[in-house]
Enzyme design. Structure first.
Site, PDB file in Angstrom:
ATOM      1  N   CYS A 102      23.646  24.369  35.292  1.00  0.00           N
ATOM      2  CA  CYS A 102      24.932  24.161  34.668  1.00  0.00           C
ATOM      3  C   CYS A 102      26.082  24.665  35.639  1.00  0.00           C
ATOM      4  CB  CYS A 102      24.949  25.019  33.468  1.00  0.00           C
ATOM      5  SG  CYS A 102      26.520  24.826  32.576  1.00  0.00           S
ATOM      6  N   GLY A 205      21.267  11.812  36.866  1.00  0.00           N
ATOM      7  CA  GLY A 205      22.431  11.354  37.600  1.00  0.00           C
ATOM      8  C   GLY A 205      22.879  10.066  37.630  1.00  0.00           C
ATOM      9  N   ASP A 206      23.801   9.676  36.860  1.00  0.00           N
ATOM     10  CA  ASP A 206      24.322   8.331  36.969  1.00  0.00           C
ATOM     11  C   ASP A 206      23.577   7.125  36.655  1.00  0.00           C
ATOM     12  OD1 ASP A 206      26.284   9.727  38.068  1.00  0.00           O
ATOM     13  OD2 ASP A 206      26.341   8.951  39.961  1.00  0.00           O
TER      14      ASP A 206
END
Length: 343
Positions: A102, A205-206
């Site tokens: 995080c 991610g993405d």
């Protein structure tokens, strides 16, 4: 099959990312219905669990229909992490995941989350403390490193595997990137292709379309993909990816009737879990994403976020169904905006 402890997952599983204020039981339920293979709770503060904080304890709620499910914790103190692992075990999740990724300031400033990437020895001690305190399989979720000059994910993955971590999920950005710029999956490939690595390596991610999921699967060789922001308001993405993998073709976009049905289930689950007031408030952040793509939807959306009873909300949802009956949705174009903590 992919194995984590006693958990058996299908080849190339799709994981739902832990997202703060999103990945609660009602949201996990609709994602499970639509093809997610492994669920994770919102991240939980180890200190909050020890203090018996109500919000932290409520995040421990898991349900049989969503299994397999992992509970994710974070913290920077070995004793607190060890004790929180014991508390987590009392609700019998399928695994325990540690948040080392995080990037938000409130977590990093406490020496937790992605801050631990600056000190691999501390990461090792924290993880060992958890592993020694539980019989649950322990996994981690992390990032490439603190910044572009200190990317250390290959060493991190080796060290974590060596002390008993049973799977690793990697968000392909550094902490300093937050959620900006393009995710660099080449580093995830370096971890996966490291001959020393034997545990499952999941990429994150993405991933916002079936095409990209297949491209990254083939290009980077990961064992599975974790999806976060692209599932918000669109849990169908999991089955859409699986269908594309199997057939090379796209499922038609969900109809207005299908979207409203999922909204209703999400709302009903939210009310059952948190009660009328909190349950209705929790749903307010989801309507815009569920209804994205509908023209002139603003008036209806404003009603949904201001009404205070399920009956009134249901009436608006029925009106939306009638108004947009037969509307042809385009294939979804995901806007990968910021989120507080998609891990």
């Amino acid at each position: 099959m992919i194995k984590i402890g006693k958990i058996l997952l299908p080849n190339f599983p799709l994981l739902l990312a832990p997202m703060e204020d999103v990945s609660d039981p009602p949201f996990r339920a609709v994602c499970k219905d639509n093809g997610a293979d492994l669920m994770f709770t919102e991240f939980i503060s180890s200190e909050g669990l020890i203090r018996d904080a109500i919000k932290s304890r409520q995040k421990l709620d898991i349900f049989e229909e969503e299994r397999p499910v992992g509970i994710q914790i974070f913290g920077g103190d070995e004793d607190a992490m060890a004790l929180s692992a014991k508390i987590v075990a009392t609700v019998n999740p399928d695994l325990l995941d540690i948040n080392f990724g995080c990037p938000v300031k409130k977590v990093v400033s406490k020496g937790a989350g992605a801050a631990v990437l600056k000190d691999i020895e501390l990461m090792t001690r924290l993880t060992e403390a958890v592993i020694k305190s539980t019989s649950l399989p322990v996994t981690i979720k992390t990032r490439l490193g603190w910044d572009v000059d200190t990317i250390n994910i290959v060493e991190v993955a080796e060290r974590m595997q060596d002390i008993g971590v049973q799977a690793i999920s990697i968000h392909a950005r550094t902490r300093c990137q937050l959620y900006k710029g393009e995710a660099d999956w080449s580093w995830i490939a370096k971890v996966k292709n490291n001959p020393r690595m034997t545990i499952p390596v999941f990429g994150n991610g993405d991933i916002d379309s079936p095409e990209k999921a297949l491209e990254y699967k083939n290009r980077y060789g990961v064992d599975g993909i974790m999806i976060g922001r692209a599932a918000i308001g669109y849990p169908w993405i999991f089955n859409e990816i699986k269908h594309f993998f199997n057939t090379g073709t796209h499922l038609p976009p969900p109809t207005i009737e299908q979207r409203i049905a999922v909204i209703k289930k999400h709302l009903e689950s939210s009310l059952l879990w948190k009660g009328n007031i909190a349950g209705i408030n929790e749903m307010k952040r989801h309507y815009a994403n569920y209804l994205r793509g509908l023209p002139n939807i603003k008036t209806y959306r404003n009603q949904l976020v201001t009404l205070g009873s399920k009956d009134a909300i249901d009436a608006v949802l029925e009106d939306i169904t009638k108004t947009y009956a037969g509307f042809q949705f385009e294939r979804r174009k995901v806007e990968m905006g910021e989120w507080s903590c998609e891990m």
